[in-house]
Design a protein around this motif. Structure first.
Motif, PDB file in Angstrom:
ATOM      1  N   PHE A  80       0.848  -1.191   0.000  1.00  0.00           N
ATOM      2  CA  PHE A  80       0.000   0.000   0.000  1.00  0.00           C
ATOM      3  C   PHE A  80       0.886   1.243   0.000  1.00  0.00           C
ATOM      4  O   PHE A  80       2.006   1.232   0.502  1.00  0.00           O
ATOM      5  CB  PHE A  80      -0.901   0.015   1.244  1.00  0.00           C
ATOM      6  N   GLY A  81       0.373   2.334  -0.581  1.00  0.00           N
ATOM      7  CA  GLY A  81       1.074   3.614  -0.539  1.00  0.00           C
ATOM      8  C   GLY A  81       2.196   3.703  -1.553  1.00  0.00           C
ATOM      9  O   GLY A  81       2.183   3.044  -2.595  1.00  0.00           O
ATOM     10  N   GLN A  82       3.201   4.538  -1.220  1.00  0.00           N
ATOM     11  CA  GLN A  82       4.346   4.679  -2.123  1.00  0.00           C
ATOM     12  C   GLN A  82       5.049   3.350  -2.350  1.00  0.00           C
ATOM     13  O   GLN A  82       5.595   3.091  -3.423  1.00  0.00           O
ATOM     14  CB  GLN A  82       5.342   5.705  -1.558  1.00  0.00           C
ATOM     15  N   GLN A  83       5.012   2.487  -1.323  1.00  0.00           N
ATOM     16  CA  GLN A  83       5.641   1.180  -1.457  1.00  0.00           C
ATOM     17  C   GLN A  83       4.962   0.364  -2.567  1.00  0.00           C
ATOM     18  O   GLN A  83       5.622  -0.384  -3.290  1.00  0.00           O
ATOM     19  CB  GLN A  83       5.582   0.423  -0.135  1.00  0.00           C
ATOM     20  N   ALA A  84       3.636   0.513  -2.704  1.00  0.00           N
ATOM     21  CA  ALA A  84       2.911  -0.188  -3.766  1.00  0.00           C
ATOM     22  C   ALA A  84       3.406   0.267  -5.137  1.00  0.00           C
ATOM     23  O   ALA A  84       3.613  -0.560  -6.033  1.00  0.00           O
ATOM     24  CB  ALA A  84       1.407   0.060  -3.624  1.00  0.00           C
ATOM     25  N   LYS A  89       6.605  -0.650 -10.047  1.00  0.00           N
ATOM     26  CA  LYS A  89       7.620  -0.223 -11.015  1.00  0.00           C
ATOM     27  C   LYS A  89       8.724  -1.269 -11.141  1.00  0.00           C
ATOM     28  O   LYS A  89       9.164  -1.610 -12.255  1.00  0.00           O
ATOM     29  CB  LYS A  89       8.220   1.117 -10.577  1.00  0.00           C
ATOM     30  N   THR A  90       9.192  -1.785  -9.999  1.00  0.00           N
ATOM     31  CA  THR A  90      10.274  -2.775 -10.010  1.00  0.00           C
ATOM     32  C   THR A  90       9.866  -4.034 -10.747  1.00  0.00           C
ATOM     33  O   THR A  90      10.600  -4.547 -11.615  1.00  0.00           O
ATOM     34  CB  THR A  90      10.689  -3.131  -8.571  1.00  0.00           C
ATOM     35  N   SER A  92       7.465  -4.346 -12.898  1.00  0.00           N
ATOM     36  CA  SER A  92       7.224  -4.034 -14.311  1.00  0.00           C
ATOM     37  C   SER A  92       8.528  -4.069 -15.100  1.00  0.00           C
ATOM     38  O   SER A  92       8.579  -4.588 -16.222  1.00  0.00           O
ATOM     39  CB  SER A  92       6.570  -2.656 -14.447  1.00  0.00           C
ATOM     40  N   LEU A  93       9.599  -3.514 -14.508  1.00  0.00           N
ATOM     41  CA  LEU A  93      10.901  -3.516 -15.184  1.00  0.00           C
ATOM     42  C   LEU A  93      11.413  -4.940 -15.406  1.00  0.00           C
ATOM     43  O   LEU A  93      12.137  -5.205 -16.373  1.00  0.00           O
ATOM     44  CB  LEU A  93      11.921  -2.719 -14.359  1.00  0.00           C
ATOM     45  N   LYS A  94      11.027  -5.844 -14.513  1.00  0.00           N
ATOM     46  CA  LYS A  94      11.439  -7.246 -14.631  1.00  0.00           C
ATOM     47  C   LYS A  94      10.521  -8.044 -15.552  1.00  0.00           C
ATOM     48  O   LYS A  94      10.708  -9.246 -15.728  1.00  0.00           O
ATOM     49  CB  LYS A  94      11.465  -7.906 -13.251  1.00  0.00           C
ATOM     50  N   GLY A  95       9.498  -7.384 -16.089  1.00  0.00           N
ATOM     51  CA  GLY A  95       8.549  -8.082 -16.955  1.00  0.00           C
ATOM     52  C   GLY A  95       7.613  -8.994 -16.203  1.00  0.00           C
ATOM     53  O   GLY A  95       7.122  -9.991 -16.753  1.00  0.00           O
ATOM     54  N   GLN A  96       7.339  -8.665 -14.929  1.00  0.00           N
ATOM     55  CA  GLN A  96       6.504  -9.530 -14.086  1.00  0.00           C
ATOM     56  C   GLN A  96       5.205  -8.843 -13.675  1.00  0.00           C
ATOM     57  O   GLN A  96       4.710  -9.025 -12.564  1.00  0.00           O
ATOM     58  CB  GLN A  96       7.298  -9.937 -12.834  1.00  0.00           C
ATOM     59  N   ALA A  97       4.633  -8.033 -14.566  1.00  0.00           N
ATOM     60  CA  ALA A  97       3.453  -7.253 -14.211  1.00  0.00           C
ATOM     61  C   ALA A  97       2.142  -7.841 -14.721  1.00  0.00           C
ATOM     62  O   ALA A  97       1.080  -7.281 -14.464  1.00  0.00           O
ATOM     63  CB  ALA A  97       3.606  -5.825 -14.744  1.00  0.00           C
ATOM     64  N   ASP A  98       2.185  -8.968 -15.433  1.00  0.00           N
ATOM     65  CA  ASP A  98       0.967  -9.493 -16.038  1.00  0.00           C
ATOM     66  C   ASP A  98      -0.101  -9.859 -15.019  1.00  0.00           C
ATOM     67  O   ASP A  98      -1.299  -9.703 -15.286  1.00  0.00           O
ATOM     68  CB  ASP A  98       1.294 -10.728 -16.888  1.00  0.00           C
ATOM     69  N   ASP A  99       0.306 -10.347 -13.853  1.00  0.00           N
ATOM     70  CA  ASP A  99      -0.670 -10.752 -12.838  1.00  0.00           C
ATOM     71  C   ASP A  99      -0.783  -9.727 -11.713  1.00  0.00           C
ATOM     72  O   ASP A  99      -1.296 -10.021 -10.637  1.00  0.00           O
ATOM     73  CB  ASP A  99      -0.328 -12.131 -12.265  1.00  0.00           C
ATOM     74  N   ASP A 293       2.925   1.262 -23.008  1.00  0.00           N
ATOM     75  CA  ASP A 293       4.210   0.556 -23.144  1.00  0.00           C
ATOM     76  C   ASP A 293       5.252   0.957 -22.109  1.00  0.00           C
ATOM     77  O   ASP A 293       6.192   0.208 -21.863  1.00  0.00           O
ATOM     78  CB  ASP A 293       4.796   0.807 -24.541  1.00  0.00           C
ATOM     79  N   GLU A 294       5.112   2.148 -21.540  1.00  0.00           N
ATOM     80  CA  GLU A 294       6.106   2.662 -20.592  1.00  0.00           C
ATOM     81  C   GLU A 294       5.406   3.163 -19.326  1.00  0.00           C
ATOM     82  O   GLU A 294       5.460   4.340 -18.985  1.00  0.00           O
ATOM     83  CB  GLU A 294       6.911   3.798 -21.241  1.00  0.00           C
ATOM     84  N   MET A 295       4.722   2.232 -18.647  1.00  0.00           N
ATOM     85  CA  MET A 295       3.917   2.621 -17.488  1.00  0.00           C
ATOM     86  C   MET A 295       4.755   3.289 -16.400  1.00  0.00           C
ATOM     87  O   MET A 295       4.311   4.249 -15.750  1.00  0.00           O
ATOM     88  CB  MET A 295       3.186   1.405 -16.915  1.00  0.00           C
ATOM     89  N   ASN A 296       5.963   2.811 -16.192  1.00  0.00           N
ATOM     90  CA  ASN A 296       6.823   3.420 -15.173  1.00  0.00           C
ATOM     91  C   ASN A 296       7.082   4.895 -15.473  1.00  0.00           C
ATOM     92  O   ASN A 296       7.039   5.746 -14.578  1.00  0.00           O
ATOM     93  CB  ASN A 296       8.151   2.672 -15.071  1.00  0.00           C
TER      94      ASN A 296
END
Length: 574
Positions: A80-84, A89-90, A92-99, A293-296
């Protein structure tokens, strides 16, 4: 008319049964942009009501609030919060954002929506999850952080010793308020240990105690804002909404509303949206592609806009760092053609600079909606002498200047130090106090929707069947003063042995010319009143009464044959 009397239940102290004294009050200010929590023990309150401890919700930031963002991995809560946002972001950079399901700034979806338990929230990249699940997860995370700190202070304090206060906008509907209650209950908070507190009222409670502390400490007899008989306006400038109440101080020191709560979707996020709209005009499809394509990069842009907005004071240009994704997408000639010198590209194409004139135009268009509404309220609210500005948006130098120019000549303008935490601190104080607000003003016309006819003999409503038209029976007129915790109004309903008083619908209408027959254009159903009654063996007249308790209506039916009383449950959403 039905005789007024107290409901046959345990008397509540700001929502808490008087079974044992409250040892700790824990407040949660769940905001559109930022959220926070604070606690106060009984001894802290007794020594100084303003002495509260803000809970650190983010590991890497000691600031008293964190952004309202939450991250799930499928159905599992992650952060939750900034940590979320950092984790999102982290990964997503690793390509692990699908789930991953990442939500931000979603509270506004509860404002003005027809709510249900099946309502979905949409993530920033288009996925969906149950709204009540998302909000409950946020509340539970904040709750656990608060309990952790309480246990550090005193391990003997149990759940029953903690009273929870959850803040909500005063302009929210009854449905939205109950939605927050249901979300809190999903986290294990007992309803008897939970109160809703209206955000601008919390601000008023804070300011009253702040002046009392100053008066005692400085012997300053010039402090007049909260003397008995004084009238004031609170303008809570949040991220999503602007929430306004007008109140009067009573001889007892408590306060009452003197006009109905009002406001609109005019919060600080309107500035952010205007800036993003301008950037969409500049970059066109490139902005949409960045979001896909560049959510971060997109999230960093939004964070930079928010940070720059909060600090902007119109003494210089408004500067935004451009994500690398956009730096090569700017056509300098097209930019100059559209905006001239009002928006220019910085050296190296790394920044976009909005001129003071452009920012003045953006702010003035957003702020004018607020000031126009306040001006109309002040024309009717005779005797108001102070305007109190609170909320995160109130810390903006541009907003403060606009209010001073518009209202500073006629009204005393009060802007507390750290206006973003005033509501949270006031919520804690309200949790310790016994009904600090004694009267509110009805925002709508409220009434019962019943398939019934009018008995020609005694004019009571006679419950009918599906062949009868659904009629609206007015109970509370818009603008009516309602004493908190007391009877408001009732009507008599006749039930015979072939019909039942098992459920009645609750409707509102803003129209002053209420049609007797309910239609979809002029009436809105806001809830269903459920009763559990014994099987009736003969015709019975029930006096159905509405009561106003804290921030909600309650309902009771009294059998005039036996004087037995039955409390109903109002279900505000399906």
């Amino acid at each position: 008319m039905h005789v007024t009397k107290k409901l046959p239940i345990i008397v509540r102290r700001f929502g808490h049964p008087l079974v044992r004294p409250i040892q700790v009050v824990a407040a949660i200010d769940f905001g559109t942009t930022f959220s926070g929590s604070a606690i106060s023990t009984k001894s802290m309150f007794e020594s100084n009501p303003l002495r509260v401890e803000n809970i650190q919700l983010d590991k890497k930031k000691a600031y008293h609030k964190t952004q309202t963002s939450v991250l799930f991995k499928e159905d599992e809560f992650v952060a939750f919060g900034q940590q979320a946002e950092r984790k999102y972001k982290t990964l997503s950079l690793k390509g692990q954002a699908d789930d991953l399901f990442y939500f931000r700034n979603f509270k506004m979806q509860l404002h003005g929506e027809k709510l249900s338990k099946r309502m979905k929230l949409r993530t920033i990249d288009g996925k969906e999850k149950s709204c009540i699940t998302v909000i409950a997860a946020c509340i539970e995370h904040i709750k656990e952080k608060a309990i952790g700190r309480i246990n550090q202070m005193n391990k003997s304090i149990g759940d029953i010793d903690i009273h929870w206060v959850l803040t909500v906008p005063a302009i929210w509907s009854e449905q939205a308020r109950q939605f927050m209650i249901k979300a809190a209950e999903k986290t294990g908070i007992d309803r008897d240990n939970l109160s809703l507190a209206l955000e601008p009222e919390c601000a008023a409670v804070y300011c009253k105690h702040d002046e009392l502390v100053k008066d005692k400490g400085q012997n300053n007899s010039a402090l007049q804002s909260f003397k008995p008989g004084s009238k004031f306006m609170v303008v809570d400038l949040g991220g999503g909404t602007v929430d306004i109440i007008v109140s009067e101080v009573l001889e007892s020191g408590k306060m009452k509303e003197i006009s109905k709560a009002s406001g609109g979707k005019w919060g600080g996020d309107t500035i952010n949206k205007k800036i993003v709209d301008v950037m969409n005009k500049i970059f066109g499809p490139k902005m949409k592609k960045m979001r896909t394509d560049e959510m971060n990069s997109y999230l960093e842009l939004l964070a930079d806009i928010e940070s720059a907005k909060r600090d902007y004071d119109d003494e210089d240009d408004f500067t935004i760092r451009l994500p690398e994704f956009l730096q090569e997408a700017v056509n300098v000639d097209e930019l100059a053609g559209k905006f001239g010198n009002n928006i220019v590209l910085g050296k190296g194409k790394k920044h976009l600079l909005f001129s003071q004139e452009k920012m003045k135009d953006i702010f003035s268009k957003c702020i004018s909606d607020i000031t126009k509404h306040i001006t109309s309220l002040l024309e009717e609210a005779i005797g108001v002498s102070e305007i109190i500005l609170v909320g995160g948006y109130a810390s903006s130098p541009i907003v403060q200047t606009a209010f001073r120019e518009e209202f500073g000549q006629k009204f005393k303008l009060i802007i507390p130090q750290n206006p973003e935490i005033v509501v949270l601190t006031g919520a804690v104080i309200s949790g310790h106090s016994k009904e600090p607000i004694t009267r509110r003003v009805a925002k709508n016309n409220y009434g019962l929707g019943i398939r019934a006819s009018v008995d020609p003999g005694d004019r009571n409503l006679l419950i009918g069947n599906d062949r009868h038209k659904k009629i609206f029976h007015l109970l509370i007129e818009k603008g009516r003063r309602m004493d908190v915790g007391k009877y408001v109004e009732s009507c008599k309903i006749k039930v015979d042995d072939s019909t039942q008083l098992d459920s009645i619908e609750l409707y509102i209408t803003k129209s002053d010319n209420q049609e007797h027959e309910i239609n979809i254009n002029d009436f809105s159903k806001i809830g269903t009143i459920k009763f559990k009654l014994p099987k009736l063996r003969k015709p019975t007249i029930f006096a159905v009464s509405l009561w106003y308790d804290e921030t909600e209506f309650r309902v009771m039916a009294e059998d005039e044959n036996t004087n037995f009383q039955f409390e109903g449950i109002i279900q505000y959403f399906e």
